[in-house]
Design a protein around this motif. Structure first.
Motif, PDB file in Angstrom:
ATOM      1  N   THR A 127       0.807  -1.229   0.000  1.00 28.04           N
ATOM      2  CA  THR A 127       0.000   0.000   0.000  1.00 28.04           C
ATOM      3  C   THR A 127       0.835   1.271   0.000  1.00 28.04           C
ATOM      4  O   THR A 127       0.463   2.252  -0.651  1.00 28.04           O
ATOM      5  N   LEU A 128       1.952   1.298   0.704  1.00 29.41           N
ATOM      6  CA  LEU A 128       2.692   2.551   0.864  1.00 29.41           C
ATOM      7  C   LEU A 128       3.094   3.168  -0.473  1.00 29.41           C
ATOM      8  O   LEU A 128       3.137   4.392  -0.618  1.00 29.41           O
ATOM      9  N   MET A 129       3.354   2.341  -1.467  1.00 28.06           N
ATOM     10  CA  MET A 129       3.743   2.838  -2.791  1.00 28.06           C
ATOM     11  C   MET A 129       2.589   3.534  -3.511  1.00 28.06           C
ATOM     12  O   MET A 129       2.792   4.209  -4.524  1.00 28.06           O
ATOM     13  N   LEU A 130       1.376   3.367  -2.998  1.00 28.85           N
ATOM     14  CA  LEU A 130       0.192   3.943  -3.639  1.00 28.85           C
ATOM     15  C   LEU A 130      -0.200   5.296  -3.059  1.00 28.85           C
ATOM     16  O   LEU A 130      -1.200   5.884  -3.486  1.00 28.85           O
ATOM     17  N   ALA A 152       6.083  -2.573   9.919  1.00 32.67           N
ATOM     18  CA  ALA A 152       6.557  -3.553   8.936  1.00 32.67           C
ATOM     19  C   ALA A 152       5.658  -3.471   7.713  1.00 32.67           C
ATOM     20  O   ALA A 152       4.428  -3.463   7.839  1.00 32.67           O
ATOM     21  N   ALA A 153       6.267  -3.398   6.530  1.00 30.43           N
ATOM     22  CA  ALA A 153       5.494  -3.224   5.300  1.00 30.43           C
ATOM     23  C   ALA A 153       6.188  -3.921   4.149  1.00 30.43           C
ATOM     24  O   ALA A 153       7.392  -4.197   4.191  1.00 30.43           O
ATOM     25  N   GLU A 187       5.180   9.060  -9.162  1.00 31.88           N
ATOM     26  CA  GLU A 187       3.757   9.130  -8.819  1.00 31.88           C
ATOM     27  C   GLU A 187       3.276   7.793  -8.256  1.00 31.88           C
ATOM     28  O   GLU A 187       3.819   6.732  -8.558  1.00 31.88           O
ATOM     29  N   ALA A 188       2.224   7.884  -7.427  1.00 33.52           N
ATOM     30  CA  ALA A 188       1.683   6.689  -6.785  1.00 33.52           C
ATOM     31  C   ALA A 188       1.390   5.601  -7.809  1.00 33.52           C
ATOM     32  O   ALA A 188       0.742   5.836  -8.826  1.00 33.52           O
TER      33      ALA A 188
END
Length: 291
Positions: A127-130, A152-153, A187-188
């Motif tokens: 999710t963090l990359m989005l 942790a991701a 960008e996401a």
């Protein structure tokens, strides 16, 4: 490159359109997609009695797994931008007596803290990359955690490490209507966190300490059913909304097109083995407190 406000609006629109596909594929994605976040859960080691936050919980499968790990006295809260997916998560995992994990719809980038804070640990699968503004989202997560808490991701590395993702999209796209704009640069999007040095800078800027970014490779194993696998990947990807808007003939052509480009990952009689190259990200909140 669009500004942050425009990127957030684009993201909200994308997930509103994409949510029905994730809801339709929720059970399948819980089963096949578990390896994408397993390394983060293994590092996090959620313990009974802890309060755990799941960022980007989708339809709730990961939050339910975390909740089982912290029972009976702990709790897990899942946060997601999509109200539709949060509603699905509640239907799937809220027990008749109201027990079970809790789910909250909200934008982690614009919240001050996540409802239910403070947490002992935070988890995020892909999710963090989005995030349109990763520092803003990570800062909210850090503010929502206790002193010395754990994060942790997992995120995707880059396209070459995950060749099945573009294959499914390209195979389907030629048979469908217009698709949403694909991300440019940082960008996401699925590969926005490809550069590990950038990942470290973002977590440092958000106030995390002990940041570690490690490569981690997994394989997603699927049933020997090309149409089902193709539809799963189409529905949870950028072509999902266009696929659902298409007629039966176009949908069939899209599935066949995706299956053709995914054929190199397929072993008849066994199924698909999809190689996924991830970053495993771990960090902590400062031991002296955070604001």
């Amino acid at each position: 490159m669009a500004d942050t406000a425009a990127l957030r609006a684009r993201s909200a629109d994308f997930w509103a359109r994409t949510a029905p596909g994730w809801i339709h594929q929720a059970d399948r994605h819980d089963e096949i997609g578990r390896p994408l976040g397993a390394v983060a859960i293994e590092w996090l080691q959620p313990r009974p009695g802890e309060r755990v936050l799941d960022i980007g919980c989708g339809c709730g499968g990961t939050t339910a797994e975390l909740a089982r790990a912290v029972t009976p006295s702990g709790s897990a809260i899942g946060l997601d931008l999509s109200e539709a997916m949060v509603a699905s998560a509640r239907r799937r995992f809220t027990e008749p007596d109201g027990a079970g994990p809790r789910f909250v719809a909200g934008d982690v980038e614009t919240l001050d803290v996540v409802p239910g804070a403070p947490f002992d640990a935070a988890y995020s699968r892909m999710t963090l990359m989005l995030l349109a503004d990763p520092v803003a989202g990570l800062t909210t997560i850090r503010r929502s955690l206790r002193v010395g808490a754990r994060l942790a991701a997992t995120v995707f590395r880059d396209g070459p490490a995950n060749p099945w993702l573009p294959a499914a999209l390209l195979g389907a796209a030629a048979h469908l209507g217009p698709l949403p704009p694909l991300p440019v640069g940082d960008e996401a999007g699925p590969f926005a966190f490809a550069d590990p040095a950038r990942v470290r800078r973002l977590l440092d800027a958000a106030g995390f300490t002990d940041v570690v970014v490690h490569p981690h490779d997994v394989t997603l194993e699927t049933p020997d059913d090309p149409e089902t696998v193709a539809e799963w990947l189409i529905e949870i990807g950028p072509a999902g909304a266009a696929y659902r808007a298409a007629g039966p003939a176009a949908q069939g052509s899209a599935r066949a097109g995706a299956a053709r480009l995914l054929a190199r990952f397929h072993t008849p009689g066994t199924g698909y083995r999809l190689p996924a190259g991830l970053w495993s990200i771990t960090a902590r909140t400062p031991g002296t407190g955070a604001s």
